[in-house]
Design an enzyme around this catalytic site. Structure first.
Site, PDB file in Angstrom:
ATOM      1  N   ARG A  15       3.605  -1.306   0.645  1.00  0.00           N
ATOM      2  CA  ARG A  15       3.183  -1.210  -0.765  1.00  0.00           C
ATOM      3  C   ARG A  15       3.279  -2.574  -1.449  1.00  0.00           C
ATOM      4  NH1 ARG A  15       8.267   0.710  -4.375  1.00  0.00           N
ATOM      5  NH2 ARG A  15       9.874   0.363  -2.837  1.00  0.00           N
ATOM      6  N   SER A  42       6.332   1.033  -9.044  1.00  0.00           N
ATOM      7  CA  SER A  42       6.599   1.580  -7.707  1.00  0.00           C
ATOM      8  C   SER A  42       5.441   1.325  -6.742  1.00  0.00           C
ATOM      9  CB  SER A  42       6.839   3.093  -7.807  1.00  0.00           C
ATOM     10  OG  SER A  42       7.892   3.356  -8.709  1.00  0.00           O
ATOM     11  N   GLU A  63      -3.121  12.339 -13.016  1.00  0.00           N
ATOM     12  CA  GLU A  63      -3.800  11.807 -11.833  1.00  0.00           C
ATOM     13  C   GLU A  63      -5.241  12.273 -11.730  1.00  0.00           C
ATOM     14  OE1 GLU A  63      -0.870  13.288 -11.914  1.00  0.00           O
ATOM     15  OE2 GLU A  63       0.541  11.689 -11.404  1.00  0.00           O
ATOM     16  N   HIS A 114       4.244   5.349  -1.048  1.00  0.00           N
ATOM     17  CA  HIS A 114       5.337   6.301  -0.843  1.00  0.00           C
ATOM     18  C   HIS A 114       4.897   7.466   0.037  1.00  0.00           C
ATOM     19  CE1 HIS A 114       6.508   3.840  -4.210  1.00  0.00           C
ATOM     20  NE2 HIS A 114       7.734   4.317  -4.184  1.00  0.00           N
ATOM     21  N   ASP A 122      14.149  10.768  -2.502  1.00  0.00           N
ATOM     22  CA  ASP A 122      13.456  11.574  -3.514  1.00  0.00           C
ATOM     23  C   ASP A 122      13.058  12.962  -3.020  1.00  0.00           C
ATOM     24  OD1 ASP A 122      13.612  10.002  -5.759  1.00  0.00           O
ATOM     25  OD2 ASP A 122      11.822   8.838  -5.271  1.00  0.00           O
ATOM     26  N   GLN A 126       8.021  14.563  -3.461  1.00  0.00           N
ATOM     27  CA  GLN A 126       7.387  13.247  -3.557  1.00  0.00           C
ATOM     28  C   GLN A 126       6.861  12.750  -2.213  1.00  0.00           C
ATOM     29  OE1 GLN A 126       8.228  12.026  -7.036  1.00  0.00           O
ATOM     30  NE2 GLN A 126       8.819  14.182  -6.920  1.00  0.00           N
ATOM     31  N   ARG A 172       6.884   3.211   1.234  1.00  0.00           N
ATOM     32  CA  ARG A 172       7.903   2.694   0.325  1.00  0.00           C
ATOM     33  C   ARG A 172       8.901   1.812   1.069  1.00  0.00           C
ATOM     34  NH1 ARG A 172      13.223   4.763  -0.698  1.00  0.00           N
ATOM     35  NH2 ARG A 172      14.091   3.866  -2.609  1.00  0.00           N
TER      36      ARG A 172
END
Lengths: 321, 277
Positions: A15, A42, A63, A114, A122, A126, A172
């Site tokens: 990322r 993020s 989104e 992620h 998380d 997620q 991530r």
């Protein structure tokens, strides 16, 4: 670049490489715009937002709207990136990806970060374990999961130049570096990382490094493992797959995704058309994962080199009969 | 019937509306399926845009970069859009009756693969406003005078994405985007108020930060004035609440939920065309 030894030194997260590539793209092309849904720190689109605030669209936590905004920007000639966590942009924006991008053939660049279960702490709400399946079901979309920061940076740039829509999967967690800075990548062209004729392991994303570890472990025992980085899951490099099937007779697919609808299914579909061979699959088995450190979660859900190596041994045993 | 430089007179516009309504009846009748009610309710809105000088467009140059964009977000009402685009010169009038047939450019819902001069493919409700806002943003970046117009169904705005888009448009002050709600008070299952009432609808849009104009959506002078007000409103997007009648112009179709998605038979076609003569 086939070789036998890989240092696999830890690099940055894919990322982060995506974020750097975006900034460079922004400097090279004033037509590049970016939408994000309150996750820019993020997803790493924040760097682009800082340097090009007028070309960065904060969409809020919405989104579905973001995807269609991106499609509107793309319809008007912009190179439009939309980014969020993979699970949110694909699941909440899927209908919009279908109706405002894929079906009308509007080129949109979707980057889901992620992804997989290596987001860790998380937890499953997620985690994105079905994004490859969803993205591959959109006609005309290219689907890409780079294994390290070098390939990510290069492939983001290729994706921007591609006339069609793209889904890029980013992680991530930090990822081991596989490629030298000078390596080149082509969308749709698999990369053979090691030579070997006893078994092929085809992987994408984080599992490429695990496949290399397996290759090195089995290589020490005299077993030749061919590792292929299938960074582009769609369109699939069917020639590389057919060659591997013919020359090694056994293919193991390893991926940080549900085994249902992932790369494994696509490779199996391909070999049935070219050269049917023994196959097996390392992936997430019909379940959601749980919270924990990325390492602990990957370990528990069977996505580390140990699991790849064990599956490879089973497949080799089947091959020997 | 040129459009870009020659806004039509009131009499001419009224005549165009009748022509469009006849096309709608003929098209849906020939297809033996489709959505006449919500097509008939939006006629004056689209005629004012395409023929009344409101939409800056050029049928001879559909790729013109600075053109205004029009999106029919309530895609099932495509007969009105196809008829208006055909009369404006984008596509053949004599093929309108191929609506919904295999290979027709007039697909069951707007499909830009078949008719590239469409600005968006629609049919799944709730998405057109977001796309229009994206286009509005692109125009702002390009310093283009291009505006984006999007017609929404009243039932359609029950979709949550509409309100995501409403927040986005007001927050980003996209005053080059105009949403038009074809408020005909009827959706597939019946009256909107009996299914998921929308009132107080003007207050909702105002609360989301939009300039709101309410008017009779069949009065061409009021429609024209509303579009002018939208264009002259700066700093916020405008939502036009056009109070309309579903099935407008055909007495037996007016205010009757039955005609949301049913085609007229031969006798009904004849009766409708007589009223629209």
């Amino acid at each position: 670049m086939t070789q036998t030894k890989f240092e696999l030194k830890m690099g940055g997260a894919t990322r982060a490489a995506f974020g750097k590539a975006l900034v460079e793209l922004g400097r090279e092309n004033s037509n590049v715009v970016v939408c994000d849904a309150d996750l820019s720190k993020s997803t790493n689109t924040a760097g682009f937002a800082k340097e090009f605030p007028e070309r960065f669209f904060s969409c809020g936590i919405a989104e579905a709207n973001m995807v269609a905004i991106g499609a509107g920007l793309a319809s008007a000639g912009k190179v439009a990136f939309v980014s969020s966590f993979s699970c949110f942009v694909l699941n909440k924006g899927f209908e919009q990806l279908r109706v405002t991008a894929a079906y009308p053939q509007v080129p949109i660049k979707v980057v889901g970060t992620h992804s997989g279960i290596s987001i860790g702490e998380d937890g499953p709400s997620q985690m994105s374990i079905e994004d490859i399946a969803l993205a591959c079901s959109l006609p005309g979309f290219a689907v890409i999961d780079p294994a390290d920061e070098v390939s990510m940076k290069s492939l983001v740039k290729s994706a921007a130049a591609l006339p069609g829509s793209v889904f890029i999967r980013a992680g991530r967690a930090n990822a081991p570096v596989i490629y030298g800075a000078e390596h080149t990548f082509e969308i749709g062209k698999a990369i053979g990382l090691t030579a070997g004729n006893d078994l092929t392991i085809i992987a994408h994303g984080l599992l490429v490094a695990e496949a290399l570890r397996t290759s090195m472990a089995l290589g020490a025992e005299g077993v030749g493992v061919r590792v292929i980085d299938m960074h582009t899951i769609k369109p699939l490099d069917e020639a590389a797959i057919a060659k591997a099937a013919r020359e090694t007779g056994a293919i193991l697919v390893a991926e940080e995704h549900l085994v249902d609808g992932g790369l494994g299914v696509r490779v199996a579909q391909s070999v049935t058309k070219s050269h049917p061979c023994l196959m097996d699959y390392v992936g997430i088995q019909n379940t959601y994962a749980e919270s924990g450190s990325p390492e602990a979660v990957l370990d528990k859900y069977g996505l580390v080199a140990r699991d790849v190596t064990a599956a490879a041994r089973r497949l080799l045993a089947r091959k020997r009969g | 019937m040129a459009t870009l430089t020659q806004p039509q007179s009131a009499e001419q516009l009224a005549a165009v509306c009748k022509t469009i309504r006849r096309h709608i009846i003929n098209m849906v009748g020939a297809a033996k399926s489709g959505h006449p009610g919500g097509s008939l309710s939006a006629v004056e809105l689209l005629v004012s845009l395409y023929f009344g000088g409101q939409l800056k467009h050029d049928p001879k140059n559909p790729e013109w970069k600075d053109r205004d964009r029009f999106i029919l977000s309530k895609g099932h009402a495509c007969p009105v859009l196809y008829a208006v685009m055909a009369e404006a010169g984008y596509c053949p009038v004599d093929k309108l009756n191929t609506l919904r047939q295999l290979g027709s450019i007039y697909q069951g819902h707007p499909d830009r693969r078949f008719l590239p001069s469409l600005e968006a493919s629609t049919g799944s409700l709730g998405q057109g406003l977001s796309v229009a806002l994206g286009m509005g943003f692109a125009a702002r970046l390009d310093k283009s005078p291009s505006r984006a117009y999007v017609v929404l169904g009243d039932g359609e705005i029950q979709e949550g994405q509409i309100w995501e888009a409403a927040m986005f448009g007001a927050y980003h002050k996209l005053d080059n985007v105009c949403a038009i709600v074809d408020y005909n008070k009827i959706q597939l299952d019946g009256w909107v108020k009996d299914i998921m009432g929308l009132e107080p609808l003007g207050d909702k849009w105002r609360a989301f930060g939009w300039h709101v104009v309410e008017f009779d959506g069949h009065d061409l002078a009021k429609v024209d004035a509303a579009f002018n007000e939208a264009r002259n409103t700066k700093g916020k997007p405008t939502c036009l609440l056009a109070h309309t009648v579903k099935g407008k112009g055909v007495s037996f179709m007016e205010n009757n939920p039955k005609w949301h998605g049913v085609a007229p038979n031969a006798d009904e076609i004849a009766a409708a065309l007589k009223e629209l003569a």
